[in-house]
Design a protein around this motif. Sequence first.
Motif, PDB file in Angstrom:
ATOM      1  N   ARG A  66      32.742   5.635  14.796  1.00  0.00           N
ATOM      2  CA  ARG A  66      32.984   5.619  13.343  1.00  0.00           C
ATOM      3  C   ARG A  66      34.328   4.968  13.018  1.00  0.00           C
ATOM      4  NH1 ARG A  66      29.471   8.787  10.440  1.00  0.00           N
ATOM      5  NH2 ARG A  66      30.865   8.850   8.655  1.00  0.00           N
ATOM      6  N   SER A  67      35.335   5.297  13.840  1.00  0.00           N
ATOM      7  CA  SER A  67      36.666   4.713  13.620  1.00  0.00           C
ATOM      8  C   SER A  67      36.621   3.198  13.792  1.00  0.00           C
ATOM      9  CB  SER A  67      37.677   5.314  14.603  1.00  0.00           C
ATOM     10  OG  SER A  67      37.713   6.692  14.454  1.00  0.00           O
ATOM     11  N   GLY A 111      34.748   1.554  10.843  1.00  0.00           N
ATOM     12  CA  GLY A 111      35.615   1.584   9.661  1.00  0.00           C
ATOM     13  C   GLY A 111      36.721   0.555   9.756  1.00  0.00           C
ATOM     14  N   LEU A 112      37.350   0.500  10.931  1.00  0.00           N
ATOM     15  CA  LEU A 112      38.424  -0.482  11.150  1.00  0.00           C
ATOM     16  C   LEU A 112      37.890  -1.905  11.073  1.00  0.00           C
ATOM     17  CD1 LEU A 112      40.628   1.046  13.996  1.00  0.00           C
ATOM     18  CD2 LEU A 112      41.380   0.350  11.734  1.00  0.00           C
ATOM     19  N   PHE A 139      37.525  -2.984   7.480  1.00  0.00           N
ATOM     20  CA  PHE A 139      38.837  -3.329   6.920  1.00  0.00           C
ATOM     21  C   PHE A 139      39.401  -4.597   7.575  1.00  0.00           C
ATOM     22  CE2 PHE A 139      39.612   1.186   5.283  1.00  0.00           C
ATOM     23  CZ  PHE A 139      39.369   0.796   3.977  1.00  0.00           C
ATOM     24  N   VAL A 183      33.012   0.741   3.086  1.00  0.00           N
ATOM     25  CA  VAL A 183      33.609   1.857   3.837  1.00  0.00           C
ATOM     26  C   VAL A 183      33.142   3.202   3.280  1.00  0.00           C
ATOM     27  CG1 VAL A 183      35.787   3.041   4.358  1.00  0.00           C
ATOM     28  CG2 VAL A 183      35.627   0.594   4.650  1.00  0.00           C
ATOM     29  N   VAL A 238      42.336   6.106   9.641  1.00  0.00           N
ATOM     30  CA  VAL A 238      41.317   6.058  10.698  1.00  0.00           C
ATOM     31  C   VAL A 238      40.744   7.457  10.951  1.00  0.00           C
ATOM     32  CG1 VAL A 238      40.968   5.614  13.178  1.00  0.00           C
ATOM     33  CG2 VAL A 238      42.203   3.978  11.783  1.00  0.00           C
ATOM     34  N   PHE A 296      37.860   8.528   8.826  1.00  0.00           N
ATOM     35  CA  PHE A 296      36.527   7.981   9.103  1.00  0.00           C
ATOM     36  C   PHE A 296      35.653   8.972   9.883  1.00  0.00           C
ATOM     37  CE2 PHE A 296      38.633   3.571   9.214  1.00  0.00           C
ATOM     38  CZ  PHE A 296      38.438   3.408   7.853  1.00  0.00           C
ATOM     39  N   PRO A 298      40.448   5.596   2.183  1.00  0.00           N
ATOM     40  CA  PRO A 298      40.132   4.167   2.047  1.00  0.00           C
ATOM     41  C   PRO A 298      40.709   3.560   0.766  1.00  0.00           C
ATOM     42  CG  PRO A 298      38.198   5.352   2.763  1.00  0.00           C
ATOM     43  CD  PRO A 298      39.225   6.382   2.418  1.00  0.00           C
ATOM     44  N   PHE A 309      44.163   2.778   1.329  1.00  0.00           N
ATOM     45  CA  PHE A 309      44.305   1.555   2.131  1.00  0.00           C
ATOM     46  C   PHE A 309      44.452   0.323   1.229  1.00  0.00           C
ATOM     47  CE2 PHE A 309      42.550  -2.190   4.233  1.00  0.00           C
ATOM     48  CZ  PHE A 309      43.272  -2.209   5.399  1.00  0.00           C
ATOM     49  N   PHE A 344      47.995  -4.612   9.336  1.00  0.00           N
ATOM     50  CA  PHE A 344      46.788  -4.236  10.082  1.00  0.00           C
ATOM     51  C   PHE A 344      47.098  -4.150  11.579  1.00  0.00           C
ATOM     52  CE2 PHE A 344      42.562  -4.693  11.883  1.00  0.00           C
ATOM     53  CZ  PHE A 344      41.802  -3.898  11.041  1.00  0.00           C
TER      54      PHE A 344
END
Lengths: 199, 504
Positions: A127-128, A131-132, A135, A159, B220, B223, B392, B395, B416
């Motif tokens: 999941r991480s 998600g990353l 982005f 997301v 993170v 998530f 998010p 972010f 990032f």
Amino acid sequence: MSEENTKAVEKRAQEEVPEAAVTEIERDAYGFEVVDNTKTAHQDFLTAVILMVVSITVIIVSLGYWKKQNVTFYASAGFVPVLFSSGLLIMCIRLLRESLQSDSTKNMLARIKKGAIASVKSNIVHRSIIGLAIFGVYVFFMLGKMPFWLASFLALSAVLIFVRFDKTLKTVLKMLLIAALCVAGIVLLFQYAFNVPMP
Amino acid sequence: MVWEYISQAFAVVFTPLNFIALAASVLLGLVFGMLPGLTATMAVALLTGLTYSLSGPIAVMVLLGIYIGAISGGSQSAILLNIPGTPASAATAVDGFPLAREGKGGLAIFVANASSFLGTFLSIVYLILFTPLLTSAALKFNSHEMFLLSVFGIVICGNLTSGGRPIKGWIAGFAGLLVSQIGRETVGSFPRFTFGVMNLTGGISLLPVMIGLFGFPEIVQSFSAGLRALITTQKFSAKEGFTIMKRNWFNVLRSSILGATMGSIPGVGEDTGGWLSYWAQKRSAKNPELYGRGAIDGIVSAETGNNAAVGGAVIPVLSLAIPGSAPAAVLLAAFWMHGYRPGPLLMTETPEFLYYVVVFMLVSSILMWLLASNMSKLTVRVLRVDQRVLMPAIFIACVIGAFVVNNRIFDVKLMFFFGLIGVAMSYMKYPSAPFLLGVILGNMADENLRRALILHDGSIMPFFTRPISLFFIVFILALVLPQFASFRKLMAPVKNLFSRKKKG
């Protein structure tokens, strides 16, 4: 701290960490907390090796600057980076030694392999990473190539739908609405209220 | 004459329209400080342009208001999100976030606001009383001391944040120092570690590093499946908050002195003020092991220290025209823009200016306390939102924060990249704060060490012959050496001797 506050903090600490770690904190002769390094030894081993390679590379590159500049070493641009990376190298060697004291190199490598396999299988890691990745696409491929509000809306929607996905259209629509409101709010606040330029 | 200047300053503040402008600027500062990525420097810089058409005193009042608000506002996101709104609030997050996770975010913010007010208030007192003393002390710091001060900062921060393993904190700090070496160096303008990337020649901007390191691990984490809002709030009585403040009177006093002193040293700034005060409190605490797990006294020291640095940073601005911190540098430029000439001639050219600054800061700090205390109720509610939705969205705000520093997408990419480093550091149990401090102090260390060596033909003797420098060396060694088993073994007989004497 007052007795009441101390008790409250101790109670919280006991809930957060294993009992043995809180009830009796082991201290060395100098009064410093003795930490159990064995659990993170393989991580320390890995980071120590990586940072040792980085330090040695920096030292080599920095010595190159000194040669290029043709000045006294302490006046050259490479002097301080050599100093800092030497310090880092020494500390990494110490960390490596500490980690190897708890286990052999062979076992350490086996633990790293086991940890890597566990991470690959972990749902949290998946999941991480996803998600990353969303982005990452937003930062590297969307920003600057399309209007900020559109890029942000698309990324945020993706997301939010991903993290709250429950196979219902209602949730998807709700997340789209939240994303639209968030982006509108951010743009209004920054671009119009604070007069900040948007990417 | 002094009272005349003071009454004039109060007259300026309490003109209805001016008072509204001051309240609005303090509120704007709090919002800037609270939002991750928007710093006090940016707030003062952005508002300087907007104050161009205002008269001198009003412009100065508004800028001081936003500066004080922004430094204090950083504590709210540090406590509630574990993302320091400004680098100065990093030490607040250490104990603030664990408290917020236990539902005590409201109390933590109340205490942080009260400490911020007291820190600023006491720094104003120092500004009036100790300006000549602190200025002369700061003037004695030359390149040797400045270099050692950077090393000292890394060592202290590493010790404080590593959870019992200082070596990991120091490694993080030295890694940060190496990152700061990227770009053109200040002595000979030689490009280092740029590898042909044009965007790197200007160096690594602090803001993308800060946002990435502190914000990313939290984002993170959000998530992860099943993670609900961690922050719950419980009602607290203001009496409880005041009792904590009353109990911490000495902590407040010590932190304000340390913060103001750090603020007055050019280039050191609010963040070091906060960390040093926190360190001093932890060292003197009866239960130092509880710090980092939600010790409210830690918040008192960190917030008092960083806000006291505001007054401290203004001291060299007024007396020497040398800024004590980055926001103070922007403030100095704003003063010039509005026709004031800070420096040794200030008191002869514009003697009223010092008293104007004192009164403006005093009223700003009171307004900051009132506004921040009311705003905290709102910010605590914000955190009831599901973190999987909130983070998010944060972010996106972080992206803007990273972008506005230089108006380039490259900084967002840097954010990032450092975010990934932050996630890795969090996973590997390395503290992020020493890394950030390394990036902040790296160039100062580089420039001053080489300058010191060049001036003395490569001799390191002045490091040992200058008293302040020697003091720093002894302090650094006292922190580093006990980590080595051989040293502890060597010192064991001495320690035993003392303990036997005590028992005897």
